[in-house]
Design an enzyme around this catalytic site. Structure first.
Site, mmCIF file in Angstrom:
data_model
loop_
_atom_site.group_PDB
_atom_site.id
_atom_site.type_symbol
_atom_site.label_atom_id
_atom_site.label_comp_id
_atom_site.label_asym_id
_atom_site.label_seq_id
_atom_site.Cartn_x
_atom_site.Cartn_y
_atom_site.Cartn_z
ATOM 1 N N GLY A 103 0.839 -1.209 0.000
ATOM 2 C CA GLY A 103 0.000 0.000 0.000
ATOM 3 C C GLY A 103 0.868 1.250 0.000
ATOM 4 O O GLY A 103 0.591 2.214 -0.730
ATOM 5 N N TYR A 146 5.454 -19.693 8.622
ATOM 6 C CA TYR A 146 6.522 -18.999 7.889
ATOM 7 C C TYR A 146 6.402 -19.273 6.390
ATOM 8 O O TYR A 146 6.310 -18.351 5.581
ATOM 9 C CB TYR A 146 7.871 -19.473 8.422
ATOM 10 C CG TYR A 146 9.062 -18.766 7.812
ATOM 11 C CD1 TYR A 146 9.348 -17.446 8.129
ATOM 12 C CD2 TYR A 146 9.915 -19.438 6.938
ATOM 13 C CE1 TYR A 146 10.463 -16.795 7.583
ATOM 14 C CE2 TYR A 146 11.028 -18.806 6.392
ATOM 15 C CZ TYR A 146 11.300 -17.481 6.714
ATOM 16 O OH TYR A 146 12.393 -16.853 6.168
ATOM 17 N N THR A 176 21.380 -18.128 4.626
ATOM 18 C CA THR A 176 22.440 -17.124 4.615
ATOM 19 C C THR A 176 22.972 -16.944 6.032
ATOM 20 O O THR A 176 22.207 -17.042 7.000
ATOM 21 C CB THR A 176 21.881 -15.792 4.068
ATOM 22 O OG1 THR A 176 21.308 -16.056 2.787
ATOM 23 C CG2 THR A 176 22.962 -14.744 3.928
HETATM 24 P P1 NAD Z 1 16.228 -11.532 11.539
HETATM 25 O O1 NAD Z 1 15.292 -12.190 12.482
HETATM 26 O O2 NAD Z 1 17.594 -11.222 12.010
HETATM 27 O O3 NAD Z 1 15.597 -10.176 10.977
HETATM 28 C C1 NAD Z 1 14.220 -9.933 10.885
HETATM 29 C C2 NAD Z 1 13.970 -8.518 11.378
HETATM 30 O O4 NAD Z 1 12.575 -8.216 11.244
HETATM 31 C C3 NAD Z 1 14.313 -8.341 12.857
HETATM 32 O O5 NAD Z 1 15.055 -7.166 13.047
HETATM 33 C C4 NAD Z 1 12.952 -8.259 13.525
HETATM 34 O O6 NAD Z 1 12.978 -7.515 14.735
HETATM 35 C C5 NAD Z 1 12.122 -7.604 12.442
HETATM 36 N N1 NAD Z 1 10.688 -7.859 12.569
HETATM 37 C C6 NAD Z 1 10.070 -9.040 12.808
HETATM 38 N N2 NAD Z 1 8.738 -8.863 12.838
HETATM 39 C C7 NAD Z 1 8.518 -7.540 12.594
HETATM 40 C C8 NAD Z 1 7.345 -6.748 12.502
HETATM 41 N N3 NAD Z 1 6.119 -7.270 12.665
HETATM 42 N N4 NAD Z 1 7.491 -5.415 12.272
HETATM 43 C C9 NAD Z 1 8.721 -4.867 12.119
HETATM 44 N N5 NAD Z 1 9.862 -5.567 12.197
HETATM 45 C C10 NAD Z 1 9.752 -6.899 12.429
HETATM 46 O O7 NAD Z 1 16.276 -12.439 10.227
HETATM 47 P P2 NAD Z 1 17.105 -12.269 8.885
HETATM 48 O O8 NAD Z 1 17.862 -13.504 8.683
HETATM 49 O O9 NAD Z 1 17.805 -10.985 8.859
HETATM 50 O O10 NAD Z 1 15.932 -12.271 7.809
HETATM 51 C C11 NAD Z 1 15.496 -11.090 7.158
HETATM 52 C C12 NAD Z 1 14.490 -11.458 6.076
HETATM 53 O O11 NAD Z 1 15.109 -12.311 5.113
HETATM 54 C C13 NAD Z 1 13.271 -12.184 6.604
HETATM 55 O O12 NAD Z 1 12.127 -11.717 5.925
HETATM 56 C C14 NAD Z 1 13.535 -13.619 6.251
HETATM 57 O O13 NAD Z 1 12.358 -14.345 6.048
HETATM 58 C C15 NAD Z 1 14.339 -13.476 4.957
HETATM 59 N N6 NAD Z 1 15.196 -14.651 4.746
HETATM 60 C C16 NAD Z 1 16.329 -14.843 5.468
HETATM 61 C C17 NAD Z 1 17.104 -15.985 5.261
HETATM 62 C C18 NAD Z 1 18.393 -16.231 5.993
HETATM 63 O O14 NAD Z 1 18.992 -17.279 5.792
HETATM 64 N N7 NAD Z 1 18.902 -15.342 6.810
HETATM 65 C C19 NAD Z 1 16.678 -16.947 4.323
HETATM 66 C C20 NAD Z 1 15.493 -16.731 3.648
HETATM 67 C C21 NAD Z 1 14.767 -15.578 3.843
#
Ligand code: NAD
Ligand code: UDP
Length: 323
Positions: A103, A146, A176
């Site tokens: 949005g 998820y 990652t």
């Molecule tokens: P992470 O948990 O370190 O980061 C996620 C961040 O989102 C955190 O800072 C958390 O506080 C914030 N968050 C969670 N819910 C929220 C909400 N409702 N409002 C605002 N902020 C919110 O995880 P990451 O590894 O940094 O992952 C980041 C993104 O990348 C995610 O969307 C995850 O699904 C995607 N991803 C990561 C990986 C990996 O291997 N690290 C793989 C696939 C996808």
């Protein structure tokens, strides 16, 4: 390059903090939005003194009014222990969060990139996984909040694209790792390194024959930025390192790189719906993103991540000693 005002949701998390730093280094203004569920201010503390950086505490499940040119939507807990802690909130974060950010993109005409995941392929029956594979996902299991939340977010992105001509990008991120992972994050690389540094048992779930392909964070960030700035290609595109390892091999490599560790490998039950194998086919990314190709292989990436955690625990010990 034109300087932009860029929103990074989940910007105080592991990946988000690296992305904010990269975008500031490229000269952009960055608004980092986070509710600090799994992220924390320490991850972005070094960025705070930059006048082009702004940190907002906000939950993406609620609307927000900002003026931006680009949005990277990363907000969502990513590790099984965190996304299973409050599964309803996890689905809301993916789905309501996507609706709110789409949005915002619609109102501001911003280009918006979704951080999707290899989990959209579930426990894959096609190997390695290509973007045209629809996946093999349990809709009612412990991982579903998820996996299905992320799948629904992709649906929303593509419907906003078709219905409202939104300028979308979708990347599917494979496992990652790197500095700024939370030490209690529960994901396998951080778990094994932390356990080895603390001389605790290394916990392999199952027999350790399941596989994952591990991508170092810098390679991912490069791919994400290229994808965001690529014209005429919206994805979805896999971003991952195709070198595949068993979880047992990973444990052995971590122990090899921390030779002083007294940790022993132990085996625990395999969690429900834990995918048996995962490896990205990155042909599309290589073709569409100017020859993007992961550069940092496991040995070097692990060494850097171990260095980060060593320093993290040394600082922690000093904090405790000075109390
Ligand atoms: P992470 O948990 O370190 O980061 C996620 C961040 O989102 C955190 O800072 C958390 O506080 C914030 N968050 C969670 N819910 C929220 C909400 N409702 N409002 C605002 N902020 C919110 O995880 P990451 O590894 O940094 O992952 C980041 C993104 O990348 C995610 O969307 C995850 O699904 C995607 N991803 C990561 C990986 C990996 O291997 N690290 C793989 C696939 C996808
Ligand atoms: N795993 C493990 N020990 C741990 C943490 C995870 O053996 O301490 C396994 C887990 O069961 C899975 C793999 O490592 O098979 C990757 O787990 P992670 O949570 O990092 O990522 P995902 O399963 O989401 O790919």
């Amino acid at each position: 390059m034109e300087k932009k005002k860029i929103l990074v949701t989940g910007g105080a998390g592991f990946l988000g903090s690296h992305l904010c730093k990269r975008l500031l280094d490229d000269g952009h203004e960055v608004v980092c939005l986070d509710n600090f569920f799994t992220g924390n201010k320490d991850n972005v503390i070094e960025l705070m003194s930059n006048p082009r950086f702004e940190l907002l505490r906000h939950d993406v499940t609620f609307p927000i009014y900002l003026e931006v040119n680009q949005i990277y939507n990363l907000a969502c807990p990513a590790s099984p222990i965190h996304y299973q802690f409050d599964p309803v909130q996890t689905t809301k974060t993916s789905v309501h969060g996507a609706i709110n950010m789409l949005g915002l993109a619609k109102r501001t005409k911003a280009r918006i990139l979704q951080a999707s995941t290899s989990e959209v392929y579930g426990d894959p029956q096609v190997h390695p996984q290509t973007e045209d594979y629809w996946g093999h996902v349990n809709p009612i299991g412990f991982r579903s909040c998820y996996d299905e939340g992320k799948r629904c977010a992709e649906t929303l992105f593509f419907d906003y694209y078709r219905q409202n001509q939104l300028d979308i990008r979708v990347v599917r991120i494979f496992n990652t790792y790197g500095p700024n992972m939370h030490p209690n994050d529960g994901r396998v690389v951080s778990n094994f390194i932390v356990q080895a540094l603390k001389n605790e048992d290394i916990t392999i779930y199952g027999d350790g024959s399941q596989t994952r392909s591990f991508q170092y964070v810098d390679d991912l960030i490069e791919g994400m930025v290229r994808m965001m700035n690529q014209d005429g290609f919206i994805g979805p595109v896999n971003l991952g390192n195709p070198h595949e390892f068993t979880i047992k091999e990973l444990a052995e490599r971590v122990l090899h790189l921390i030779p002083e560790s007294k940790s022993k490998i132990i085996y625990k039950p395999l969690p429900e719906d834990d995918p048996l194998q995962r490896q990205p086919d990155i042909t599309l990314a290589k073709t569409k993103l100017d020859g993007w190709d992961p550069k940092i292989q496991l040995e070097e990436g692990l060494a850097r991540t171990i260095g980060y955690f060593r320093e993290y625990f040394e600082k922690d010990e000093k904090k405790v000693a000075s109390c």
